[in-house]
Motif scaffolding. Structure first.
Motif, PDB file in Angstrom:
ATOM      1  N   ASP A  87       0.807  -1.225   0.000  1.00 48.93           N
ATOM      2  CA  ASP A  87       0.000   0.000   0.000  1.00 48.93           C
ATOM      3  C   ASP A  87       0.838   1.273   0.000  1.00 48.93           C
ATOM      4  O   ASP A  87       0.303   2.361  -0.266  1.00 48.93           O
ATOM      5  N   LYS A  89       3.058   3.980  -1.449  1.00 49.86           N
ATOM      6  CA  LYS A  89       3.499   4.493  -2.743  1.00 49.86           C
ATOM      7  C   LYS A  89       4.831   5.228  -2.642  1.00 49.86           C
ATOM      8  O   LYS A  89       5.644   5.171  -3.571  1.00 49.86           O
ATOM      9  N   ASP A 113      -5.264   8.877  -2.110  1.00 50.94           N
ATOM     10  CA  ASP A 113      -4.023   8.665  -1.363  1.00 50.94           C
ATOM     11  C   ASP A 113      -4.120   9.328   0.011  1.00 50.94           C
ATOM     12  O   ASP A 113      -4.775  10.356   0.176  1.00 50.94           O
ATOM     13  N   THR A 135      -1.721   4.414  -0.573  1.00 43.99           N
ATOM     14  CA  THR A 135      -2.896   4.370  -1.439  1.00 43.99           C
ATOM     15  C   THR A 135      -4.035   3.636  -0.745  1.00 43.99           C
ATOM     16  O   THR A 135      -3.821   2.644  -0.043  1.00 43.99           O
TER      17      THR A 135
END
Length: 217
Positions: A87, A89, A113, A135
């Motif tokens: 998850d 980023k 996000d 995210t």
């Protein structure tokens, strides 16, 4: 269609619209409620993760304050470790003397996000900060899936509440029409038989002439 059948069909139609409205409300409210709950949970998890990374970065910076090159390697390893989480980023650990990032450029945050920033502090002094971008696509996908499930359940409920009773009423109507047609045929046969009996009662079977009853009449 009889009066009772007409009332049954009207009742089934009303139940259909009530079930349709209830299904739409459930299909909207339940996924939205789940989305709000899941979004807050994801934000709390992201904040907790940022706090955890900040504590680990603080231990690296504080335990060896004079070994900056070594600390930089440790921070880069920490960034690489957490970057493997599906998850996350982007992750950045910035200190007063160095930066450690998971990528060269900071990606533009998407609509779903979650960004959290936590300072690295020790004894009231700020030594840097940790910033992560997570995210929430999984939350959105699960909400869409939940909406589809409730929409399917709504269609099934409408089918059971409306179409099943209406189909039963239609079958009963067909059965009554068939019975009425057969009854009409039997009535015509009986009328024809009665007419033949009346004719036979007024004439002789062999000669087909009027019998004594007809002559007296």
């Amino acid at each position: 269609m009889s009066r009772g059948e007409e009332h049954s069909k009207v009742f089934a139609t009303r139940m259909f619209f009530l079930a349709l409205i209830a299904g739409l409300l459930i299909s909207l409210c339940t996924p939205l409620t789940y989305l709000g709950w899941a979004w807050k949970t994801k934000q709390a998890e992201t904040a907790a993760l940022a706090q955890q990374i900040a504590r680990e970065a603080q231990e690296i910076v504080i335990n060896n304050p004079d070994m900056r090159q070594y600390n930089l390697q440790q921070l880069n390893s920490l960034v690489s470790l957490y970057q493997q989480k599906p998850d996350i980023k982007h992750i950045k650990i910035a200190t007063n003397w160095s930066n450690s990032e998971s990528s060269a450029g900071v990606p533009s945050p998407a609509l779903f996000d979650i960004i959290r920033r936590v300072d690295i502090t020790f004894r009231g002094t700020t030594h840097g900060y940790v910033e992560i971008t997570v995210t929430a696509a999984s939350v959105i996908m699960s909400t869409v899936l939940l909406s589809g499930i409730f929409f399917g359940l709504g269609l099934l409920t409408n089918t059971l509440i409306y179409r099943l009773p209406v189909s039963i009423i239609i079958e009963n109507e067909k059965a009554l029409e068939i019975m009425a047609f057969k009854l009409k045929e039997k009535t015509e046969e009986l009328a024809h038989a009665q007419s033949m009996l009346e004719q036979n009662a007024l004439s002789e079977c062999k000669t087909n002439l009027n019998n004594a009853n007809q002559l007296i009449k």
